[in-house]
Enzyme design. Structure first.
Site: not given
Ligand code: ADP
Ligand code: MG
Ligand code: MG
Length: 928
Positions: A653, A820-822, A798, A597, A362, A885
C-alpha cells in the site's frame, strides 16, 4: 382408547400437553413433540436428560426416572412462577410409574424410594445449577431405611446431605454453617476426616442441620417427600435466572431463553460400604487427547464428593483391581457410548453394592490441544469424517494453542534467577500463565477488569467463583484433582490451571500463601507475581518469560489445517510490514501478503530524521533530496519481503499518512520554545545569542509546519491517496522502490508478484492520476534495468463512494482490497478511537448494536457495501480479485461473511492465519 381414527380437532382440544416423560419414553417424545433432529430433543429434554433417555434406549443400566421439559420451565417462568396446567399431576403420575418399576414407594418407611433432582439445560453448564440428592428422606423413611440396610451411619450421612443440599440449593441457606457444624463435630471427636465420623455423629448433625435451617429461614425442613419434590422442582426452574447461571451464559454466549429441564432420578448409593463407589471418567484424556480412560473415583462416597475436591480421589484404572467385574462392564459401556455419540464422553457412574449404574454421559469438555488431537485421531480410527473433524475444533482453540509458552531452558534456569519452582501438582489445564496472586474471585474480577494479569489462588473453587476465574490468566488450587471444579472450568475457558498443589498453605483470610523452599518458609502475598505451567503442573515464584509455540512441530494441528485447506474456498493471506512478519506468515500457511504498510518503515529510528526533512522541505528540490536517501532503504525492505514470500503475491500500500505523526507534537514544540526563550535572557555574548536565536527560528519553522499540517478532522483530512495528489514525488519514490526491488529479486531467480495498492480512493480520477505516475515510473525502471516484472495496480475500498462507484473504479483498478476498519468508520461516520472510548460500549450493552462493529463485521451495513462492490466491480471486470485486510480478516464470524460474499481471500495478522484457515473451512462446510 379409541382404535378408529378420532376427530383430530377434538382430540387436540382434549389432549393435554405432555410436560413430563419417563426415561424409557423416547419414542413417545418423538411421537408427540416431533423433534426434527437430536438438537431438538436436547432443546426439549436438556442435554443431561436427552442422553439419559438415549442411554436407556441403548439398554444401559440407568436408574429409572423422568424429565420435566424445558417447555415446562419456560411456561413456569413466563407465568409468574406457576407450574403450567397439568404439569404437577404428570410429575406425580410419573413418580408412581418409577415406584412400580423399582418396586419401592416414595415416602413409604417400609420400603422407601429416594430420588435426585437434577437440572439440565440444552448446553451443559458445569456446576451452574446444583443437584439435590436423597430426596424422600425424612425422620420416618430414615428409620425405615436403617431397618432395611442395618447401616445407620450410611442413612444419617445421606439424610444430613439432603438437609444440607436442600437447605442451601432450595431454601437458600448459606453452605458455611453446615460445613462449620461438621468441622465442629470432627473437632469434638478429635478426628480429621468425614469418613471417621460415626452414625451417632451424623445423627447429631442431622438434628443440628434441621435447627440451622429453621434458624436461618424460620421455616422447617419439609418432612413431606412430595413437598420436597415440589420445592426442588421449583428451585431448578428458578435457578435458570440465578446470577451464576446468567454470568455463565453471558460468558459463553448461550441464549437466555432456552430454559432448563428437571431430571428426577432414582437414587443409587455409592456410600453403602466398601463394595460401593462413585466416580467420573472421560473416554479420552481431556487435557492432551490421548486415547485412555481418564478419571477418578471414591469408594464409599456419594455424588459430589469426587468433584468437590474434599477427599483425595483414586485414579480410575485402580478400579480394575478394586472391582474387576464392575470395571469391565464399565469399560464396555463407555466404549459403546463413545462409538455411539462419535465423540469423547464424560460420564458419571455409581456402584451400589457391586452393581454399576450410569448417571450421565455427555460430550466431554477438552483443552485446545486435546480437541485437535482427538479430531485427527478419530478420523484416523474411522470414527468421523475429515469434515466432522474440522468441525470439532473451534477457531478460538487454535488460537489458544498458539499462545505463548515457557521454554524448557527458561524453566531450567528459573531456580538460578530467584524464580523458584515451588510445586509440581496436577496439570489440570495447559498453557503458561504469569500473573499476580489474588485470593478471591471478586478481587480477581476487579483487577482483571483494570487490565492486570492475575492468577487466582484458592484452596478449591466453587461455582460462585466463576466470574473471577474468567478474569484470571491462570488458576491455582491446593486441593482437588483433574476433575475438580477448578479444572473443569479452566479447561472450558482455556485458562491454564494447576490443581491440588498441596505444598501450598493458602490462607485466604490473610491473602497469602506459604510454601517451603529448602526448609525456609516463603510467603507470597496478594499482588506478588507467580507463574504456572498448566501443561506440566509446575508452579513458580516470580515472572517467567514466555515464548512463541513451535508451530512446525504441532503435527496434529498441521494435519487438521491441511484438511481445512482442502475444503476452504477462501484464500488466507497475511498482513506483514516487515520481512520477519512475512516469514512467520508463510510458516503459518499464508498464501500471500494482503497488506504491506509502508508507514512503519518510515518510523524507524535512523529514517525518521530523513522523513521529517522531507515533510519540512519548503522546496521540491529539497524534498527530492530527502526522498533520494529514503529510496534505497525502502527498496531494501521490499526486497526482504519479496524474498520471504517466494513467488506469492504481495500487496503494497502506498504511504497512507497522517504526516503530523512524523513530527514532534505541537505541545512539545511550544514547551521547548518557551524554554529556549527564557534561556535567551541569560546569554551575554553575541555569538551565544546568535546560536540560540537560530535554534528558536528552527523550532518556529517546525511549529509553523506542524500548525499548517494540523487538521480539525484528521480522520477526514489529508490522508490516503490525497497525499499522492499533493506530493506526487513521494509516490514516485515508493513505486520506484517497489519495482526496483522486484527487478533485483527477480534477477536472483525468485518469482515476484508485486501489487501496488492505493489507499482511500473514492473517485476514479484519483486512480487514473496515480496510475499515470505508476506507469511512467515503471517504464523508467524497466528501461533502466532491461527487465520487466509482472505487477498489478489496485485500490482499497475504504469509503462508501468507492463502493458506490465500484464499477467505474474497476475500469482502472485491477483488484480491490476492503479496508474494513476505515470502511466501518466511514460507513457509520464514527471514529474508532472515540467510539470505543466514549460510547460504543453503551451501544452494545443496551443492545443497540449486536456487537462491536470494529471487531465483528457489520453485515447489515458495511457488509452491504462489500456485496455491492463485489457485484459492481465484477460487472466491469469479471474475474476481479478481491479480499479484505484489517482486523476483521482474522475474526471467524467476519470470515464466514467473506465466504458468503464471494471474496477471494481474507488477510489477517500472521498469528491469526491458522485460525482463519480453520474458520474459512468451517464456513465452506456450513454453507456447502
Ligand atoms: P452436575 O451437572 O453438577 O454434574 P449432576 O446432576 O450430574 O450435577 O449431579 C451431581 C452429582 O450427583 C454427580 O456426581 C451425579 O453422578 C450424582 N447423582 C445425581 N443423581 C444421582 C442419583 N440418582 N444417584 C446417585 N448419584 C446421583
Ligand atoms: Mg453431572
Ligand atoms: Mg453440581
Amino acid at each position: 382408547m379409541t382404535v378408529l381414527a378420532a376427530d383430530p380437532v377434538k382430540e387436540k382440544a382434549s389432549a393435554q400437553k405432555t410436560w413430563v416423560f419417563l426415561f424409557d419414553e423416547l419414542d413417545k417424545v418423538e411421537a408427540t413433540a416431533k423433534p426434527k433432529d437430536w438438537e431438538d430433543v436436547r432443546s426439549l429434554l436438556g442435554g443431561k436428560g436427552a442422553n439419559l433417555f438415549e442411554m436407556t434406549r441403548l439398554g444401559l443400566p440407568v436408574p429409572p426416572g423422568f424429565t420435566v421439559t424445558t417447555e415446562a420451565c419456560n411456561g413456569y417462568l413466563a407465568a409468574n412462577h406457576e407450574f403450567p396446567t397439568g404439569m404437577w399431576d404428570q410429575e406425580v403420575v410419573a413418580m408412581h410409574e418409577v415406584e412400580r418399576k423399582v418396586g419401592k414407594t416414595f415416602g413409604d418407611p417400609k420400603n422407601p424410594l429416594f430420588v435426585s433432582c437434577r437440572s439440565g439445560a440444552k448446553f451443559s453448564m458445569p456446576g451452574m445449577m446444583d443437584t439435590v440428592l436423597n430426596i424422600g428422606l425424612n425422620d420416618e423413611t430414615a428409620k425405615g431405611m436403617i431397618e432395611l440396610t442395618g447401616d445407620p451411619r450410611f442413612v444419617y450421612d445421606s439424610y444430613r446431605r439432603l438437609i444440607q443440599m436442600f437447605g442451601s440449593v432450595v431454601m437458600g441457606v448459606a453452605d458455611e454453617p453446615f460445613e462449620e457444624a461438621i468441622a465442629e463435630q470432627k473437632k469434638k471427636r478429635g478426628v480429621r476426616h468425614d469418613v471417621e465420623l460415626t452414625a451417632e455423629d451424623w445423627q447429631a448433625l442431622v438434628e443440628k442441620f434441621k435447627t440451622l435451617v429453621k434458624a436461618y429461614k424460620s421455616q422447617e425442613f419439609p418432612q413431606d417427600p412430595y413437598k420436597q419434590l415440589e420445592m426442588a422442582t421449583r428451585a431448578v426452574f428458578n435457578s435458570w435466572f440465578g446470577k451464576r447461571a446468567i454470568d455463565y451464559r453471558n460468558a459463553t454466549n448461550i441464549s437466555h431463553d432456552l430454559g432448563t429441564a428437571v431430571n428426577i432420578v432414582t437414587m443409587v448409593f455409592g456410600n453403602m460400604g466398601n463394595d460401593s463407589a462413585t466416580g467420573v471418567a472421560f473416554t479420552r484424556n481431556p487435557a492432551d487427547g490421548t486415547k485412555e480412560l481418564y478419571g477418578d473415583y471414591l469408594i464409599n462416597a456419594q455424588g459430589e464428593d469426587v468433584v468437590a475436591g474434599i477427599r483425595n480421589t483414586l485414579p480410575i484404572m485402580q478400579l480394575k483391581q478394586d472391582m474387576p467385574d464392575a470395571f469391565n462392564q464399565f469399560l464396555e459401556i463407555v466404549t459403546k457410548l463413545e462409538n455411539h455419540f462419535q465423540d469423547m464422553q464424560d460420564v458419571e457412574f455409581t456402584i451400589e453394592r457391586k452393581k454399576l449404574w450410569m448417571l450421565q454421559t455427555r460430550n466431554g469438555k477438552r483443552t485446545a490441544r486435546a480437541a485437535i488431537k482427538m479430531a485427527v485421531d478419530m478420523n484416523n480410527e474411522g470414527l468421523i469424517t475429515k469434515k466432522q473433524a474440522i468441525g470439532r475444533v473451534t477457531p478460538e482453540q487454535v488460537d489458544q494453542l498458539l499462545h505463548p509458552q515457557f521454554s524448557a531452558e527458561i524453566k531450567k534456569s528459573a531456580s538460578k534467577e530467584g524464580r523458584r519452582l515451588v510445586s509440581k501438582a496436577v496439570n489440570a489445564s495447559p498453557g503458561a500463565a504469569v500473573g499476580m496472586a489474588v485470593f478471591d474471585a471478586d478481587t480477581a474480577a476487579e483487577w482483571g477488569k483494570a487490565g492486570k494479569a492475575v492468577i487466582m489462588v484458592r484452596p478449591e473453587t466453587k461455582p460462585d467463583d466463576v466470574h473471577g476465574m474468567i478474569a484470571a490468566k491462570g488458576i491455582l488450587t491446593s486441593r482437588g484433582g483433574a476433575t475438580s471444579h477448578a479444572a473443569v472450568v479452566a479447561r472450558q475457558f482455556g485458562t491454564p490451571a494447576v490443581c491440588g498443589a498441596e505444598e501450598l498453605a493458602i490462607d485466604v483470610d490473610h491473602r497469602i500463601f506459604q510454601v517451603h523452599i529448602d526448609d525456609k518458609l516463603v510467603e507470597v502475598r496478594e499482588g506478588e507475581w507467580i507463574s504456572l505451567d498448566g501443561g506440566t503442573g509446575e508452579v513458580f515464584l516470580g515472572q517467567l518469560p514466555t515464548q512463541d509455540p513451535d508451530f512446525d512441530n504441532e503435527v496434529e494441528l498441521n494435519t487438521l489445517l491441511k484438511w481445512a485447506d482442502e475444503v476452504r474456498k477462501l484464500g488466507v493471506w497475511a498482513n506483514a510490514d516487515y520481512p520477519k512478519d512475512a516469514v512467520r506468515a508463510r510458516r503459518y500457511g499464508a498464501e500471500g501478503i494482503g497488506l504491506c504498510r509502508t508507514e512503519h518503515m518510515f518510523f524507524e529510528e535512523e529514517r525518521l530524521p530523513i522523513v521529517q526533512e522531507m515533510i519540512m522541505a519548503t522546496s521540491k528540490a529539497r524534498r527530492l533530496s530527502a526522498l533520494e536517501r529514503l529510496l534505497p532503504v525502502q527498496r531494501g525492505d521490499f526486497e526482504g519481503i519479496f524474498r520471504a514470500m517466494d513467488g506469492n503475491p504481495v500487496i503494497i500500500r502506498l504511504l497512507d499518512p497522517p504526516l503530523h505523526e512524523f513530527l514532534p507534537s505541537f505541545h512539545d514544540l511550544v514547551a521547548d520554545l518557551a524554554d529556549l526563550k527564557v534561556r535567551l535572557q541569560h546569554f551575554h555574548t553575541l555569538s551565544e545569542i546568535d546560536t540560540a536565536l537560530g535554534q528558536v527560528r528552527a523550532k518556529e519553522d517546525v511549529l509553523s509546519r506542524v500548525k499548517a499540517l494540523s487538521e480539525s478532522n484528521p480522520m477526514l483530512g489529508l490522508r490516503g491517496d490525497r497525499l499522492s495528489v499533493v506530493m506526487p514525488e513521494i509516490t514516485e519514490m515508493q513505486v520506484r522502490a517497489i519495482l526496483e526491488a522486484a527487478v533485483r529479486v527477480k534477477r536472483e531467480g525468485i518469482d515476484v508478484h508485486p501489487e501496488i495498492m492505493v489507499p482511500l480512493a473514492g473517485h476514479v480520477n484519483e486512480l487514473k492520476y496515480i496510475k499515470e505516475i505508476v506507469d511512467r515510473v515503471a517504464a523508467e525502471v524497466f528501461a533502466e534495468s532491461g527487465t520487466t516484472v509482472d505487477f498489478k495496480y489496485g485500490s482499497m475500498v475504504e469509503v462508501p463512494r468507492a463502493a458506490l462507484t465500484a464499477d467505474e473504479l474497476a475500469e482502472v483498478a485491477e483488484f480491490y482490497s476492503f479496508g474494513t476498519n476505515d470502511l466501518t468508520q466511514t460507513t457509520f461516520g464514527m471514529s474508532r478511537d472515540d467510539a470505543e472510548s466514549k460510547f460504543l460500549l453503551e451501544y452494545t450493552e443496551k443492545g443497540l448494536l449486536p456487537s462491536n462493529p470494529f471487531q465483528q463485521l457489520d453485515r447489515g451495513g458495511v457488509g452491504k457495501l462489500i456485496k455491492m462492490t463485489v457485484e459492481l466491480g465484477r460487472a466491469t471486470r469479471p474475474e476481479m480479485h478481491m479480499g479484505i485486510c484489517g482486523e476483521h480478516g482474522g475474526d471467524p464470524n467476519s470470515i464466514e461473511f467473506c465466504h458468503l460474499a464471494g471474496l477471494n481471500y481474507v488477510s489477517c495478522s500472521p498469528y491469526r492465519v491458522p485460525i482463519a484457515r480453520l474458520a474459512a473451512a468451517q464456513a465452506a462446510i456450513k454453507h456447502s
